[in-house]
Motif scaffolding. Sequence first.
Motif, PDB file in Angstrom:
ATOM      1  N   ARG A  39      -4.575  13.863 -11.187  1.00 39.75           N
ATOM      2  CA  ARG A  39      -4.595  15.942 -10.449  1.00 39.75           C
ATOM      3  C   ARG A  39      -3.045  15.749  -9.953  1.00 39.75           C
ATOM      4  O   ARG A  39      -3.050  16.807  -9.911  1.00 39.75           O
ATOM      5  N   THR A  40      -2.840  15.353  -9.158  1.00 44.59           N
ATOM      6  CA  THR A  40      -1.388  15.282  -8.227  1.00 44.59           C
ATOM      7  C   THR A  40      -0.248  14.495  -8.783  1.00 44.59           C
ATOM      8  O   THR A  40      -0.246  13.847  -9.902  1.00 44.59           O
ATOM      9  N   VAL A  41       0.888  14.737  -8.072  1.00 46.11           N
ATOM     10  CA  VAL A  41       2.289  14.207  -8.998  1.00 46.11           C
ATOM     11  C   VAL A  41       2.397  13.854  -7.565  1.00 46.11           C
ATOM     12  O   VAL A  41       3.101  13.886  -6.498  1.00 46.11           O
ATOM     13  N   LEU A  42       3.010  12.140  -8.094  1.00 49.90           N
ATOM     14  CA  LEU A  42       4.198  12.252  -7.278  1.00 49.90           C
ATOM     15  C   LEU A  42       5.684  12.226  -6.841  1.00 49.90           C
ATOM     16  O   LEU A  42       6.264  12.322  -8.038  1.00 49.90           O
ATOM     17  N   VAL A  43       6.023  12.291  -6.024  1.00 50.59           N
ATOM     18  CA  VAL A  43       7.979  12.400  -5.866  1.00 50.59           C
ATOM     19  C   VAL A  43       7.812  11.319  -4.934  1.00 50.59           C
ATOM     20  O   VAL A  43       7.480  11.248  -3.392  1.00 50.59           O
ATOM     21  N   GLY A  44       9.652  10.809  -5.086  1.00 46.20           N
ATOM     22  CA  GLY A  44       9.945   9.548  -4.201  1.00 46.20           C
ATOM     23  C   GLY A  44      11.388   9.242  -5.278  1.00 46.20           C
ATOM     24  O   GLY A  44      11.467   9.550  -6.131  1.00 46.20           O
ATOM     25  N   ALA A  45      11.945   8.189  -4.371  1.00 43.58           N
ATOM     26  CA  ALA A  45      11.568   7.911  -2.810  1.00 43.58           C
ATOM     27  C   ALA A  45      12.877   8.036  -2.698  1.00 43.58           C
ATOM     28  O   ALA A  45      13.852   7.045  -3.233  1.00 43.58           O
ATOM     29  N   ALA A  61      -1.312   2.025  -6.567  1.00 41.25           N
ATOM     30  CA  ALA A  61      -1.154   0.667  -5.011  1.00 41.25           C
ATOM     31  C   ALA A  61      -2.592   0.320  -4.094  1.00 41.25           C
ATOM     32  O   ALA A  61      -2.354  -0.855  -4.224  1.00 41.25           O
ATOM     33  N   PRO A  62      -2.708   1.610  -3.340  1.00 38.26           N
ATOM     34  CA  PRO A  62      -3.690   0.520  -2.506  1.00 38.26           C
ATOM     35  C   PRO A  62      -5.308   0.328  -2.861  1.00 38.26           C
ATOM     36  O   PRO A  62      -5.850  -0.678  -2.849  1.00 38.26           O
ATOM     37  N   ALA A  63      -5.619   0.740  -4.549  1.00 37.61           N
ATOM     38  CA  ALA A  63      -6.490   0.325  -4.846  1.00 37.61           C
ATOM     39  C   ALA A  63      -6.349  -0.867  -5.263  1.00 37.61           C
ATOM     40  O   ALA A  63      -7.127  -1.953  -5.434  1.00 37.61           O
ATOM     41  N   TYR A  64      -5.104  -1.855  -6.184  1.00 37.69           N
ATOM     42  CA  TYR A  64      -4.623  -2.678  -6.409  1.00 37.69           C
ATOM     43  C   TYR A  64      -4.684  -3.633  -5.552  1.00 37.69           C
ATOM     44  O   TYR A  64      -5.377  -4.971  -5.447  1.00 37.69           O
ATOM     45  N   VAL A  65      -4.177  -2.861  -4.562  1.00 37.91           N
ATOM     46  CA  VAL A  65      -4.108  -4.206  -3.075  1.00 37.91           C
ATOM     47  C   VAL A  65      -5.654  -4.613  -3.191  1.00 37.91           C
ATOM     48  O   VAL A  65      -5.435  -5.977  -2.401  1.00 37.91           O
ATOM     49  N   ASP A  66      -6.355  -3.865  -2.890  1.00 40.06           N
ATOM     50  CA  ASP A  66      -8.168  -4.025  -2.720  1.00 40.06           C
ATOM     51  C   ASP A  66      -7.719  -4.811  -3.997  1.00 40.06           C
ATOM     52  O   ASP A  66      -9.797  -6.007  -3.343  1.00 40.06           O
ATOM     53  N   ALA A  67      -8.161  -4.560  -4.895  1.00 39.97           N
ATOM     54  CA  ALA A  67      -8.942  -5.552  -5.968  1.00 39.97           C
ATOM     55  C   ALA A  67      -8.126  -6.672  -5.326  1.00 39.97           C
ATOM     56  O   ALA A  67      -8.977  -7.720  -5.932  1.00 39.97           O
ATOM     57  N   LEU A  68      -7.225  -6.964  -5.149  1.00 37.22           N
ATOM     58  CA  LEU A  68      -6.380  -8.408  -5.448  1.00 37.22           C
ATOM     59  C   LEU A  68      -7.208  -9.276  -3.852  1.00 37.22           C
ATOM     60  O   LEU A  68      -7.600 -10.136  -4.462  1.00 37.22           O
ATOM     61  N   VAL A  69      -6.727  -8.642  -2.861  1.00 39.65           N
ATOM     62  CA  VAL A  69      -7.858  -8.586  -1.545  1.00 39.65           C
ATOM     63  C   VAL A  69      -9.344  -9.679  -2.098  1.00 39.65           C
ATOM     64  O   VAL A  69      -9.759 -10.377  -1.904  1.00 39.65           O
ATOM     65  N   ALA A  70      -9.898  -8.933  -2.981  1.00 36.08           N
ATOM     66  CA  ALA A  70     -11.598  -9.354  -2.977  1.00 36.08           C
ATOM     67  C   ALA A  70     -11.300 -10.257  -4.261  1.00 36.08           C
ATOM     68  O   ALA A  70     -12.051 -10.957  -4.198  1.00 36.08           O
ATOM     69  N   GLU A  71     -10.356 -10.182  -5.174  1.00 33.07           N
ATOM     70  CA  GLU A  71     -10.644 -11.717  -6.086  1.00 33.07           C
ATOM     71  C   GLU A  71     -10.263 -12.556  -5.130  1.00 33.07           C
ATOM     72  O   GLU A  71     -10.801 -13.581  -5.784  1.00 33.07           O
ATOM     73  N   LEU A  84       9.600  11.721 -10.378  1.00 38.42           N
ATOM     74  CA  LEU A  84       8.594  12.275 -10.264  1.00 38.42           C
ATOM     75  C   LEU A  84       7.542  11.622 -11.708  1.00 38.42           C
ATOM     76  O   LEU A  84       8.092  11.119 -11.998  1.00 38.42           O
ATOM     77  N   ALA A  85       5.969  11.611 -11.303  1.00 40.50           N
ATOM     78  CA  ALA A  85       5.230  10.922 -12.134  1.00 40.50           C
ATOM     79  C   ALA A  85       3.589  10.687 -11.376  1.00 40.50           C
ATOM     80  O   ALA A  85       3.406  11.700 -10.290  1.00 40.50           O
ATOM     81  N   PRO A  86       3.338  11.365 -12.422  1.00 37.78           N
ATOM     82  CA  PRO A  86       1.724  12.106 -12.808  1.00 37.78           C
ATOM     83  C   PRO A  86       0.925  10.754 -11.868  1.00 37.78           C
ATOM     84  O   PRO A  86       1.305   9.632 -12.826  1.00 37.78           O
ATOM     85  N   ALA A  87       1.072  10.873 -10.958  1.00 39.91           N
ATOM     86  CA  ALA A  87      -0.808  10.335  -9.628  1.00 39.91           C
ATOM     87  C   ALA A  87      -1.613   9.238 -10.848  1.00 39.91           C
ATOM     88  O   ALA A  87      -2.351  10.302 -12.036  1.00 39.91           O
ATOM     89  N   PRO A  88      -2.614   8.475 -10.878  1.00 40.44           N
ATOM     90  CA  PRO A  88      -3.639   7.881 -11.563  1.00 40.44           C
ATOM     91  C   PRO A  88      -5.007   8.672 -11.478  1.00 40.44           C
ATOM     92  O   PRO A  88      -5.305   8.653 -12.044  1.00 40.44           O
ATOM     93  N   ASP A  89      -4.310   9.403 -10.457  1.00 37.13           N
ATOM     94  CA  ASP A  89      -5.671   9.412 -10.042  1.00 37.13           C
ATOM     95  C   ASP A  89      -6.040  10.881 -10.962  1.00 37.13           C
ATOM     96  O   ASP A  89      -7.088  11.652 -11.396  1.00 37.13           O
ATOM     97  N   ARG A 117       0.679  -1.134  -0.230  1.00 36.88           N
ATOM     98  CA  ARG A 117       0.266  -0.126   0.219  1.00 36.88           C
ATOM     99  C   ARG A 117       1.082   1.707  -0.049  1.00 36.88           C
ATOM    100  O   ARG A 117       0.482   2.444  -0.486  1.00 36.88           O
ATOM    101  N   ALA A 118       1.944   0.701   0.868  1.00 37.11           N
ATOM    102  CA  ALA A 118       2.687   2.541   1.016  1.00 37.11           C
ATOM    103  C   ALA A 118       4.155   2.679  -0.436  1.00 37.11           C
ATOM    104  O   ALA A 118       4.370   4.009  -0.353  1.00 37.11           O
ATOM    105  N   ALA A 119       4.003   1.544  -1.200  1.00 37.54           N
ATOM    106  CA  ALA A 119       4.559   1.644  -2.795  1.00 37.54           C
ATOM    107  C   ALA A 119       3.798   2.849  -3.665  1.00 37.54           C
ATOM    108  O   ALA A 119       2.617   3.309  -3.632  1.00 37.54           O
ATOM    109  N   ALA A 120       4.478   3.713  -4.766  1.00 39.39           N
ATOM    110  CA  ALA A 120       4.288   5.068  -4.987  1.00 39.39           C
ATOM    111  C   ALA A 120       4.016   4.285  -6.027  1.00 39.39           C
ATOM    112  O   ALA A 120       2.529   4.959  -7.019  1.00 39.39           O
TER     113      ALA A 120
END
Length: 370
Positions: free
Chosen positions: A259-265, A156-166, A252-257, A49-52
């Motif tokens: 709107r925002t920008v990811l900076v890491g790591a 990443a959090p949405a992907y984890v949720d989707a995998l657990v649901a599957e 730097l990367a454009p976040a999947p949303d 979940r913490a992964a960019a």
Amino acid sequence: MSDKSAARQPDVIVVGAGVVGASTARELAHAGARVLLIDRDQAPGAGSRAAAGVGVPSVRLLQDPPMLAFALRGQQTLAKDLDRLATPERPLSGACGVLRPVADQAAADRLAALAAEHPGFLGSWVSPDEVAALEPTMRKAAHGAYVDPGATVVDAPAYVDALVAEARRAGVTVRADCPLLSLRSDDRGVTAELPDGPVRADTLVLAAGAWTGALPGLPALPVRPVRGQMLRLAPESADQRPRHIVSGPLYLAPAPDGRTVLVGATEEDTGFTPGPTVEGALMLLAHVARNWPALRTARVVDTWYGFRATTEDGRPLIGGLPGHPRIVVATGHGGQGILTGSHTGELVAALVAGEQPGELVHFDPARTAS
């Protein structure tokens, strides 16, 4: 079989419900196994979940061909996951490509030499003027860059949720907030002590990320945490966002949303010391201020940290635990966990079924035995 019955009499217990563990549980269930998936946290898969979510093999892997091949196969499996699990309401990822600037001709030559046996890995060379057209708000590149359109950023959090649901849909019993208290194993199976009592199974899969190295009842494993700190920025306008994953020691990367920008790591050998820290934030913000002048007025909307599970040689541990015939290890993926976790799940499921996938010779935990 009821959830309670499945939880008490599973064929396989999987410890850790991040991308590796959830994918493994799903594949095992699809193969007909009764699976109990447990995680110590209320929100399963803390490390994942913490992964960019930068879904592209690292340039560092060019120096390790087996690891690069593993990451490329992982990239293909990840793409299939995202296509299958995404919905219009929650797309899970954003395609953006990757841009790798270089400082001078010597750096470009070194990178090209590393990639000589892997045509197409770096993509196409573009001049400084072409870089400016691709990323108009980035400080002009001193020499040029390689650009590859085939990269994506994963939520990443949405992907984890989707995998657990599957996994649940496949019949896996999932228990969050359920730490492994102790473990006993013998030639016939394993007994896991959980908060509400013992559970017996034929096989146990250890996929607890950075925490796998010190689970109770097991010998210490050569996996250590490396802390990574990240930021999320909200630019004043959409045209200030990077259009690509702009990769280097930091990125730097454009976040999947959209709107925002990811900076890491950051990469910090601090054990399980929590963050974020002032020092880490300063490092990331200095990178933004130096290379992206237009983002100096962006709001910092989130800071967070996570722990990568790393090994001494940079390769994961995937295979049987020496001295414990009923225990399989799947950890140590470093910064490639989102990229390779689902492929690892396929390999582990095959291993539990009695197969011997050839590529696992490179990741055998026995290689670390003294």
